[in-house]
Scaffold this motif. Structure first.
Motif, PDB file in Angstrom:
ATOM      1  N   PHE A  87       0.842  -1.193   0.000  1.00  0.00           N
ATOM      2  CA  PHE A  87       0.000   0.000   0.000  1.00  0.00           C
ATOM      3  C   PHE A  87       0.880   1.248   0.000  1.00  0.00           C
ATOM      4  O   PHE A  87       1.708   1.432   0.898  1.00  0.00           O
ATOM      5  CB  PHE A  87      -0.909   0.006   1.225  1.00  0.00           C
ATOM      6  N   THR A 112      -3.222   6.495   4.472  1.00  0.00           N
ATOM      7  CA  THR A 112      -2.741   5.119   4.369  1.00  0.00           C
ATOM      8  C   THR A 112      -1.932   4.733   5.600  1.00  0.00           C
ATOM      9  O   THR A 112      -2.072   3.622   6.130  1.00  0.00           O
ATOM     10  CB  THR A 112      -1.887   4.945   3.100  1.00  0.00           C
ATOM     11  N   TYR A 113      -1.105   5.651   6.059  1.00  0.00           N
ATOM     12  CA  TYR A 113      -0.247   5.396   7.220  1.00  0.00           C
ATOM     13  C   TYR A 113      -1.058   5.035   8.466  1.00  0.00           C
ATOM     14  O   TYR A 113      -0.649   4.196   9.266  1.00  0.00           O
ATOM     15  CB  TYR A 113       0.600   6.635   7.492  1.00  0.00           C
ATOM     16  N   GLU A 121      -0.805  -0.235  13.545  1.00  0.00           N
ATOM     17  CA  GLU A 121      -0.384  -1.502  12.949  1.00  0.00           C
ATOM     18  C   GLU A 121      -1.548  -2.482  12.839  1.00  0.00           C
ATOM     19  O   GLU A 121      -1.506  -3.429  12.042  1.00  0.00           O
ATOM     20  CB  GLU A 121       0.767  -2.129  13.742  1.00  0.00           C
ATOM     21  N   PRO A 179      -4.464  -0.257   5.509  1.00  0.00           N
ATOM     22  CA  PRO A 179      -3.834  -1.447   4.916  1.00  0.00           C
ATOM     23  C   PRO A 179      -3.994  -2.701   5.770  1.00  0.00           C
ATOM     24  O   PRO A 179      -4.265  -3.787   5.238  1.00  0.00           O
ATOM     25  CB  PRO A 179      -2.362  -1.042   4.793  1.00  0.00           C
ATOM     26  N   ASN A 231       2.771  -1.567   4.609  1.00  0.00           N
ATOM     27  CA  ASN A 231       2.191  -0.229   4.657  1.00  0.00           C
ATOM     28  C   ASN A 231       3.290   0.789   4.371  1.00  0.00           C
ATOM     29  O   ASN A 231       4.152   1.041   5.215  1.00  0.00           O
ATOM     30  CB  ASN A 231       1.560   0.023   6.028  1.00  0.00           C
TER      31      ASN A 231
END
Length: 470
Positions: free
Chosen positions: A28, A34-35, A43, A48, A68
């Motif tokens: 991703f 996205t992070y 996490e 992702p 990720n």
């Protein structure tokens, strides 16, 4: 009838190979959305991570592994491969980080198809102190450069493009970046550039996918996006919360699913290490090793191949000219192998050698070889292949050796292919040997030529594949 049953068995094996549940590697690429910005356990809850879990629960899919590569505050410029192309000048490119994370992922799961999932553009739309927003043309150029660079490194990979999601169009970051209504309009302009990006990249490998998440967040921003304060103390909504990330993950997953399903099923043998030990059947006598069926099998399945063949070598006898028997020589093989194939017995059965050591000793040393291979390679699949048939096979030393291999290996749970009775190699026919054995004169009764190896390959492959874990 026997040939028909073999053919049907091969077809069934092939179908089960193709219909096995798929797994995939997904990388991703994106910005802070996205992070997983503002998430307490990103996490686990970043889009992702939730997308990979959603995909893994779908029928026909097994585990989806992911990386990720989201980077907060970054634009398409920040993922270009060349540092000199990054805007503003002097900023870092994160392309090398994407490559490093992808290589780590692929190294662990080399047999699986690879997909890049990209959602970039939010930060490209804002006005920054050191640079203006990214124009639609530059946005398309940047994406094309990024995708081309990735597909040069992983030519079989696929790329999925997602439209960036909606955000409130009026905020000023502490760094001075300004998002306006015009900024939000740019997202539509970027999305309209996707077909151009697809047409400029490798045909069939780039896909325009999710655009529905934009409208969803425009309607559900109060429940699914975190409230934040800008540099003026005003509220704005940009980053999905954990609940919103789950919804975004599902939008991505629904877009990724048909792409993964359309890709060729993963070959579980790809990248695995195969070692073949034996006599001249393995060394291939006077012809190149590359002509052998086992080399061609390894190449077909993209395996790492190691050949430990030695002309004249025996399983149970140490011979001055032909070297230590395989019951001890196996110790010289590579320590880490996933598949081990032993093709031997021809030389043990020749020239009165069985009489010289006795069948009991032969079985004892064959057992030492079996036990040794199991101890050395506890996780590997181990197979034995017997020699071909011969003239006057019934009651001959060749039959005794073949039957002893079936008996002893079977007692250790090691599969044995009875090449004397079950193969499609008619070693007792002179006319057959002229076509399929080395020399072309019909006098060689042991060593296949390239055409003979091609003939035996599908038979050997069918035997091996029935034991492959999928």
């Amino acid at each position: 009838m026997k040939r028909l049953l073999i053919a049907l068995s091969f077809i069934i094996c092939h179908l089960s190979f193709c219909l096995a549940e798929r797994s995939a590697n997904v990388v991703f690429i994106g910005n802070s959305i996205t992070y997983g910005a503002l998430h307490q356990q990103r996490e686990l809850t970043a889009p992702p991570a939730q997308c990979a879990r959603w995909l893994s629960r779908q029928p026909g899919l097994d585990t989806v592994y992911f990386a990720n590569c989201g980077r907060s505050g970054k634009t398409t410029y920040h993922f270009l491969p060349n540092q000199a192309d990054v805007v503003p000048a002097g900023d870092k490119t994160y392309f090398a980080d994407v490559v490093a994370q992808t290589r780590r992922l692929v190294a662990v799961h080399p047999a699986l198809p690879l997909v890049f999932s990209i959602m970039l553009g939010t930060n490209d739309t804002v006005e920054r102190p050191k640079n203006r927003h990214t124009t639609p043309d530059d946005y398309a150029r940047n994406l094309t450069t990024l995708i081309d660079s990735l597909l040069k490194l992983w030519p079989e990979a696929h790329v999925v493009l997602h439209k960036p999601i909606w955000y409130t169009p009026d905020y000023v970051t502490k760094g001075g970046s300004v998002a306006s209504k015009n900024s939000l309009k740019l997202l539509d302009s970027y999305y309209r550039m996707f077909p151009q990006v697809v047409s400029n990249c490798k045909p069939g490998h780039v896909h325009v996918c999710d655009s529905e998440a934009y409208a969803y967040f425009e309607q559900h921003w109060q429940t699914d996006i975190n409230e934040e304060k800008d540099s003026r103390g005003r509220s704005y909504w940009l980053h999905p919360n954990e609940q919103g990330a789950a919804r975004l993950a599902e939008f991505w997953g629904k877009a990724l699913l048909p792409v993964i399903e359309s890709m060729p099923a993963a070959d579980p043998l790809r990248g695995k290490q195969i070692g073949v030990i034996g006599d001249s059947y393995v060394r291939n006598h006077r012809e190149p090793i590359e002509n052998t069926w086992h080399y061609k099998f390894a190449r077909k399945h993209q395996m790492q191949y190691y050949n430990y063949g030695r002309n004249g070598n025996c399983i149970a006898l140490d011979l001055k000219q032909w070297g230590t028997g395989m019951y001890r020589r196996y110790q010289d093989m590579k320590d880490s192998l996933d598949y081990v194939i032993v093709i031997a017995g021809h030389n043990d059965a020749s020239h009165g050698r069985i009489d010289s050591i006795g069948m009991d000793t032969f079985k004892e040393r064959l057992g030492i070889l079996c036990q040794g291979l199991i101890e050395k390679y506890p996780h590997a699949q181990i197979f034995f292949f017997t020699p071909w048939t011969c003239e006057n096979f019934i009651g001959s030393p060749r039959q005794q050796v073949v039957d002893a291999m079936i008996e002893v290996c079977g007692s250790y749970g090691i599969p044995v292919f009875d090449a004397a009775r079950r193969s499609n190699i008619f070693a007792t026919s002179e006319q057959f040997r002229k076509l399929y054995f080395q020399g072309g004169k019909g006098t060689d009764t042991a060593h296949l030529n390239s055409r003979g190896h091609d003939r035996f390959l599908p038979v050997a492959e069918q035997f091996i594949l029935q034991y492959v874990e999928r």
